[in-house]
Every structure is written in structure tokens, then in C-alpha cells.
Design a protein around this motif. Sequence first.
Motif, mmCIF file in Angstrom:
data_model
loop_
_atom_site.group_PDB
_atom_site.id
_atom_site.type_symbol
_atom_site.label_atom_id
_atom_site.label_comp_id
_atom_site.label_asym_id
_atom_site.label_seq_id
_atom_site.Cartn_x
_atom_site.Cartn_y
_atom_site.Cartn_z
ATOM 1 N N LEU A 1 35.737 57.066 46.535
ATOM 2 C CA LEU A 1 36.546 56.146 45.747
ATOM 3 C C LEU A 1 35.608 55.359 44.841
ATOM 4 O O LEU A 1 34.684 54.708 45.327
ATOM 5 N N GLU A 2 35.813 55.426 43.518
ATOM 6 C CA GLU A 2 34.983 54.727 42.529
ATOM 7 C C GLU A 2 35.827 53.634 41.908
ATOM 8 O O GLU A 2 36.903 53.918 41.387
ATOM 9 N N GLY A 3 35.337 52.376 41.935
ATOM 10 C CA GLY A 3 36.180 51.328 41.409
ATOM 11 C C GLY A 3 35.479 50.099 40.889
ATOM 12 O O GLY A 3 34.254 50.016 40.831
ATOM 13 N N GLY A 4 36.328 49.160 40.503
ATOM 14 C CA GLY A 4 35.878 47.871 40.036
ATOM 15 C C GLY A 4 36.706 46.783 40.696
ATOM 16 O O GLY A 4 37.841 47.016 41.111
ATOM 17 N N TRP A 5 36.131 45.578 40.796
ATOM 18 C CA TRP A 5 36.810 44.490 41.497
ATOM 19 C C TRP A 5 36.559 43.158 40.803
ATOM 20 O O TRP A 5 35.640 43.006 40.009
ATOM 21 N N THR A 6 37.422 42.214 41.122
ATOM 22 C CA THR A 6 37.272 40.846 40.653
ATOM 23 C C THR A 6 37.834 39.914 41.716
ATOM 24 O O THR A 6 38.462 40.366 42.674
ATOM 25 N N ILE A 7 37.598 38.621 41.534
ATOM 26 C CA ILE A 7 38.043 37.633 42.510
ATOM 27 C C ILE A 7 38.419 36.347 41.779
ATOM 28 O O ILE A 7 37.838 36.038 40.730
ATOM 29 N N THR A 8 39.404 35.623 42.301
ATOM 30 C CA THR A 8 39.867 34.405 41.640
ATOM 31 C C THR A 8 38.752 33.384 41.502
ATOM 32 O O THR A 8 37.871 33.275 42.350
ATOM 33 N N GLY A 9 38.782 32.671 40.392
ATOM 34 C CA GLY A 9 37.825 31.600 40.155
ATOM 35 C C GLY A 9 36.474 32.038 39.651
ATOM 36 O O GLY A 9 35.573 31.217 39.488
ATOM 37 N N LYS A 10 36.296 33.329 39.412
ATOM 38 C CA LYS A 10 35.012 33.876 38.944
ATOM 39 C C LYS A 10 35.228 34.688 37.681
ATOM 40 O O LYS A 10 36.268 35.309 37.500
ATOM 41 N N SER A 11 34.228 34.721 36.819
ATOM 42 C CA SER A 11 34.292 35.543 35.612
ATOM 43 C C SER A 11 33.685 36.909 35.883
ATOM 44 O O SER A 11 32.767 37.044 36.683
#
Length: 121
Positions: free
Chosen positions: A100-110
Motif C-alpha cells: 500500500l503506497e500512500g500519503g497522510w496528513t493530520i489536523t493542526g499541521k501543514s
Amino acid sequence: MFKTLITAAALSLAASTAAFAVDVTAGTYDVEGTNLDGSAYSGTATISLESDTTCSITWETGGTTSHGICMLYDDAFAAGYVLQDAVGLVVYKVEPGGVLEGGWTITGKSGSGTETLTLRK
């Protein structure tokens, strides 16, 4: 077969292209990723079947544990998760061979990080 989490038929790009099955297997995955600042991390992720359409996922990375809910849609595998007091989202493309190849993000961060999950054999 009971280890197969979800199987979905992929759309054919053309009438002459054969359809192929995309699946994600319940089990333990090796994790390799990059943080929002570009630094590397590693660990494990465990995917468990919750229903015929959803699963749960737990990551153990860098001494931190996070938990989430996940699902497969065509060749996209997505998970929403909680890490400490923040909510995050990761979207993976399902590749052949249990990767599985992916990208992620999280609240409060750029920004966004990257992550690869590889099924342990």
C-alpha cells in the motif's frame, strides 16, 4: 480466503483490457514513511476485519500507537485515525503483492507525509 479483507473489481480502462481484482489482506504490515518535516519513521501496522466493508488499523511507529477505521474503494484504501489529540487521514493506492503506497496528513499541521505498508509474509 478468510484472510482476505475486501475484494473489489477494478474498472477496465478499455474494452480490451482485462479486469483485475484488488484486495487488501488482514494481517501485519511493515511501515516505512516520512513525517511532515521529511524525516523517516518505521514500524508496523495491523489491519483487522470489522465487517464485509470496513476494517480497523493500528500503527506502532516511533514508540507511538494510533488507531483508526479503514475501507477499500476500487484501488484506494483509506483510513481515518486518532493520534494523541489529533485526527488524521491517510489514503493509499493498492499495489500488487500486498503493498500500500500512500500519503497522510493530520489536523493542526501543514503539509503531508508519505507511507508504504508492506504485508509480512
